[in-house]
Design a protein around this motif. Structure first.
Motif, short mmCIF file in Angstrom:
data_model
loop_
_atom_site.label_atom_id
_atom_site.label_comp_id
_atom_site.label_asym_id
_atom_site.label_seq_id
_atom_site.Cartn_x
_atom_site.Cartn_y
_atom_site.Cartn_z
N UNK A 115 0.44 -1.21 0.02
CA UNK A 115 0.13 -0.27 0.17
C UNK A 115 1.05 1.46 0.23
N UNK A 116 1.81 1.72 0.80
CA UNK A 116 3.03 2.23 1.18
C UNK A 116 3.32 2.46 -0.44
N UNK A 117 3.92 1.39 -1.79
CA UNK A 117 4.40 1.82 -2.74
C UNK A 117 3.50 2.62 -4.02
N UNK A 118 1.91 2.16 -3.77
CA UNK A 118 1.12 1.77 -4.13
C UNK A 118 0.81 4.03 -4.09
N UNK A 119 0.66 3.37 -2.94
CA UNK A 119 -0.31 4.51 -2.57
C UNK A 119 0.21 6.32 -1.97
N UNK A 120 1.80 5.67 -1.66
CA UNK A 120 2.78 6.69 -0.77
C UNK A 120 2.05 7.91 0.26
N UNK A 121 0.82 6.85 1.57
CA UNK A 121 0.28 7.77 2.48
C UNK A 121 1.93 8.44 3.34
N UNK A 122 1.05 9.24 4.43
CA UNK A 122 2.12 10.57 5.00
C UNK A 122 2.17 9.44 5.88
N UNK A 123 1.98 8.46 6.63
CA UNK A 123 1.67 7.80 7.60
C UNK A 123 1.49 6.14 7.84
N UNK A 124 1.91 5.30 8.18
CA UNK A 124 1.46 4.16 8.68
C UNK A 124 0.99 3.30 9.86
N UNK A 125 0.24 3.46 10.27
CA UNK A 125 -0.32 3.09 11.80
C UNK A 125 -0.10 1.35 12.02
N UNK A 126 1.41 0.80 12.68
CA UNK A 126 1.88 -0.54 12.12
C UNK A 126 1.46 -0.94 13.53
N UNK A 127 1.31 -2.24 13.74
CA UNK A 127 1.04 -2.87 14.67
C UNK A 127 2.72 -3.70 14.66
N UNK A 128 2.94 -4.37 15.81
CA UNK A 128 3.61 -4.92 15.89
C UNK A 128 4.75 -6.46 15.62
N UNK A 129 2.46 -6.71 16.18
CA UNK A 129 2.79 -8.01 15.58
C UNK A 129 1.80 -9.04 15.37
N UNK A 130 2.00 -9.33 13.47
CA UNK A 130 1.22 -9.86 12.56
C UNK A 130 2.06 -11.17 12.06
N UNK A 131 1.43 -12.07 11.32
CA UNK A 131 1.82 -12.84 10.08
C UNK A 131 2.70 -12.95 9.13
N UNK A 132 3.40 -13.30 8.81
CA UNK A 132 4.66 -13.49 7.57
C UNK A 132 5.74 -12.24 8.13
N UNK A 133 5.54 -11.12 7.40
CA UNK A 133 6.43 -10.26 7.76
C UNK A 133 5.57 -8.91 8.77
N UNK A 134 6.59 -9.47 9.78
CA UNK A 134 5.94 -8.35 10.84
C UNK A 134 6.07 -6.55 11.38
N UNK A 135 4.96 -6.31 11.76
CA UNK A 135 5.43 -4.10 11.72
C UNK A 135 6.83 -4.17 11.80
N UNK A 136 7.88 -4.57 12.49
CA UNK A 136 9.12 -3.99 12.69
C UNK A 136 9.74 -3.99 10.82
N UNK A 137 9.97 -5.60 10.39
CA UNK A 137 10.14 -6.00 8.74
C UNK A 137 9.65 -5.19 8.15
N UNK A 138 8.68 -4.74 7.64
CA UNK A 138 7.88 -4.02 7.44
C UNK A 138 8.44 -2.22 7.73
N UNK A 139 8.43 -1.86 8.52
CA UNK A 139 9.03 -0.15 8.58
C UNK A 139 10.17 -0.20 8.41
N UNK A 140 11.18 -1.53 7.94
CA UNK A 140 12.39 -1.53 7.59
C UNK A 140 12.21 -1.35 6.08
N UNK A 141 11.32 -2.26 6.19
CA UNK A 141 11.37 -2.21 4.04
C UNK A 141 10.59 -0.63 3.87
N UNK A 142 9.49 0.15 4.63
CA UNK A 142 8.40 1.55 4.16
C UNK A 142 9.31 2.32 4.47
N UNK A 143 11.01 1.78 5.15
CA UNK A 143 11.60 3.20 5.65
C UNK A 143 12.83 3.54 4.99
#
Length: 220
Positions: free
Chosen positions: A42-70
């Motif tokens: 969604x970040x790659x497609x929509x370029x939002x200003x902010x992502x409100x991100x949970x930490x514990x999620x299946x697959x790619x967790x919030x920390x890894x997703x944060x690393x990729x987004x930033x």
């Protein structure tokens, strides 16, 4: 308007956050993600200003997703800030999120007004740390800053783009000068500085400049 994506694997939490944010006149929800993979897409497609991100999620967790987004992108001015939210105050999640590049960290029990305030802060290029964990964040990050054999601080936790920003901070005293030198907006500069403050445990811009000199990145 601040454009926001909410990422949480629990539907009731996503819906609750969406309902809270819908009451804010300056915030618009552009997406709801069930996991880290969807959040990154969604970040790659929509370029939002902010992502409100949970930490514990299946697959790619919030920390890894944060690393990729930033991570650095081809467009350095397309910066999305991440506000990590979690139910429990766990050090591993806290420091992992900040080192991954999150601009804010808060607990889920915060009031709707506080959530909106945190989103506005990180969306404007600032930082937000839940008051209950703020003191130990600064103390721990500063104490754990890595040093080389000569005792000088190293910059191994910083991305290449953050190192470039830090280097220019030594000779560009204002955000406008720094933005002009880096060919980005002042908002992007604020976001980079916010992440540098988080990752290094620095209190302010002056301490970042001092770090640039002490690490040898900038020479007198």
């Amino acid at each position: 308007m601040l454009r926001v994506v909410v990422a949480d694997d629990q539907r009731e939490v996503r819906d609750g956050l969406a309902m809270m944010l819908s009451a804010e006149p300056d915030i618009t929800l552009v997406g709801l993600a069930e996991d880290g993979v969807q959040a990154v897409a969604m970040v790659q497609r929509d370029r939002p200003d902010v992502v409100v991100m949970d930490v514990r999620m299946p697959g790619i967790d919030g920390i890894e997703a944060t690393r990729r987004i930033t991570a650095d992108r081809d467009d350095p001015d397309a910066v999305t800030a991440v506000l990590v939210i979690t139910t429990f105050d766990h050090d591993e999640a806290l420091y992992g999120a900040l080192r991954a590049g999150a601009s804010g960290y808060m607990l889920k029990h915060a009031a709707p007004a506080v959530l909106a305030e945190a989103i506005r802060a990180v969306g404007a290029g600032g930082a937000w740390i839940d008051a209950s964990v703020a003191p130990k964040v600064v103390d721990t990050l500063r104490a754990s800053a890595p040093v080389d054999a000569s005792g000088r601080p190293t910059l191994e936790n910083l991305s290449p783009r953050e190192i470039e920003v830090l280097r220019h901070m030594g000779t560009a005293p204002t955000n406008s000068e720094l933005a002009a030198r880096l060919f980005v907006s002042e908002s992007t500069v604020k976001t980079h500085i916010s992440r540098l403050l988080m990752k290094t445990g620095s209190h302010d811009r002056a301490q970042l400049v001092a770090l640039a000199y002490r690490s040898g990145l900038v020479r007198p």
